[in-house]
Write an enzyme that holds these catalytic residues in place. Sequence first.
Site, mmCIF file in Angstrom:
data_model
loop_
_atom_site.group_PDB
_atom_site.id
_atom_site.type_symbol
_atom_site.label_atom_id
_atom_site.label_comp_id
_atom_site.label_asym_id
_atom_site.label_seq_id
_atom_site.Cartn_x
_atom_site.Cartn_y
_atom_site.Cartn_z
ATOM 1 N N GLY A 105 9.770 -34.658 12.933
ATOM 2 C CA GLY A 105 10.502 -35.855 13.333
ATOM 3 C C GLY A 105 11.639 -36.116 12.369
ATOM 4 O O GLY A 105 11.597 -35.698 11.205
ATOM 5 N N GLN A 120 18.165 -40.986 8.219
ATOM 6 C CA GLN A 120 17.878 -39.923 7.259
ATOM 7 C C GLN A 120 19.035 -38.943 7.109
ATOM 8 O O GLN A 120 19.086 -38.196 6.139
ATOM 9 C CB GLN A 120 16.618 -39.154 7.666
ATOM 10 C CG GLN A 120 15.346 -39.975 7.552
ATOM 11 C CD GLN A 120 14.155 -39.160 7.984
ATOM 12 O OE1 GLN A 120 13.809 -39.140 9.158
ATOM 13 N NE2 GLN A 120 13.538 -38.463 7.035
ATOM 14 N N CYS A 170 7.405 -36.675 4.618
ATOM 15 C CA CYS A 170 8.710 -37.129 5.105
ATOM 16 C C CYS A 170 9.788 -36.200 4.570
ATOM 17 O O CYS A 170 9.757 -35.822 3.405
ATOM 18 C CB CYS A 170 8.941 -38.563 4.623
ATOM 19 S SG CYS A 170 10.504 -39.269 5.143
ATOM 20 N N LEU A 171 10.744 -35.851 5.434
ATOM 21 C CA LEU A 171 11.823 -34.962 5.004
ATOM 22 C C LEU A 171 12.702 -35.621 3.939
ATOM 23 O O LEU A 171 13.369 -34.927 3.178
ATOM 24 C CB LEU A 171 12.664 -34.521 6.207
ATOM 25 C CG LEU A 171 11.906 -33.684 7.242
ATOM 26 C CD1 LEU A 171 12.801 -33.363 8.434
ATOM 27 C CD2 LEU A 171 11.363 -32.402 6.624
ATOM 28 N N HIS A 224 6.188 -43.424 12.627
ATOM 29 C CA HIS A 224 6.823 -43.085 11.348
ATOM 30 C C HIS A 224 8.343 -43.109 11.505
ATOM 31 O O HIS A 224 9.060 -43.681 10.678
ATOM 32 C CB HIS A 224 6.324 -41.696 10.905
ATOM 33 C CG HIS A 224 6.970 -41.154 9.673
ATOM 34 N ND1 HIS A 224 6.272 -40.972 8.500
ATOM 35 C CD2 HIS A 224 8.230 -40.713 9.424
ATOM 36 C CE1 HIS A 224 7.092 -40.458 7.580
ATOM 37 N NE2 HIS A 224 8.289 -40.295 8.134
ATOM 38 N N GLU A 225 8.847 -42.492 12.589
ATOM 39 C CA GLU A 225 10.303 -42.418 12.795
ATOM 40 C C GLU A 225 10.888 -43.787 13.141
ATOM 41 O O GLU A 225 11.976 -44.133 12.675
ATOM 42 C CB GLU A 225 10.651 -41.380 13.866
ATOM 43 C CG GLU A 225 10.237 -39.957 13.518
ATOM 44 C CD GLU A 225 10.663 -39.481 12.139
ATOM 45 O OE1 GLU A 225 11.723 -39.913 11.635
ATOM 46 O OE2 GLU A 225 9.929 -38.672 11.538
ATOM 47 N N HIS A 276 11.526 -45.740 10.117
ATOM 48 C CA HIS A 276 12.810 -45.405 9.468
ATOM 49 C C HIS A 276 13.931 -46.283 10.002
ATOM 50 O O HIS A 276 14.821 -46.683 9.256
ATOM 51 C CB HIS A 276 13.183 -43.932 9.695
ATOM 52 C CG HIS A 276 12.575 -42.991 8.714
ATOM 53 N ND1 HIS A 276 12.861 -43.011 7.367
ATOM 54 C CD2 HIS A 276 11.700 -41.974 8.892
ATOM 55 C CE1 HIS A 276 12.185 -42.051 6.758
ATOM 56 N NE2 HIS A 276 11.461 -41.403 7.660
#
Length: 172
Positions: free
Chosen positions: A45, A50, A94-95, A136-137, A140
């Site tokens: 994701g 991000q 997380c990226l 989660h996304e 963000h």
Amino acid sequence: MKRPILIHPDPRLKKVAAPVADLSDARRQLARDMLETMYAAPGIGLAAPQVGVPERLIVLDCVKEEGAEPQPLVMFNPEVVAASDELNTYEEGCLSIPEQYADVTRPAEVQVRWIDESGAEREEEFGGLWATCVQHEIDHLNGKLFIDYLGPMKRQMITRKMVKLKREKAKA
């Protein structure tokens, strides 16, 4: 085109993203770029903030089985419209917080409404890893990171590691 992913701490990751007003070709290209960036990372994701774009756009694909057909999802202005009382705990990463993982508890199932790439309104129920990922996304988009669910000690420890990682990358 792959885009650089912001690394925590970065003030842009803590801002609430603006709703997407119209689906321009540039926004559709951004979605394609985000999918390419996510797959290359590799991740399941990615949210527009991000990659430094403060807009309500997320991409995800939770198909992880070897040889399985990818199922990329692009969501403009996603919102959780219903959530189960039942909870699930997954180890999240997380990226924007590379190589750091922690257990986060969230609703096990969620109903999500969004606009797809064609401009159509969609609504779908997600469970399991898909439910965790979409929540989660969407977090963000609201300036919230998975580490915000952790206790202050663990959160500070991870933040210090990210500050060190950013310093090391800056020197390289």
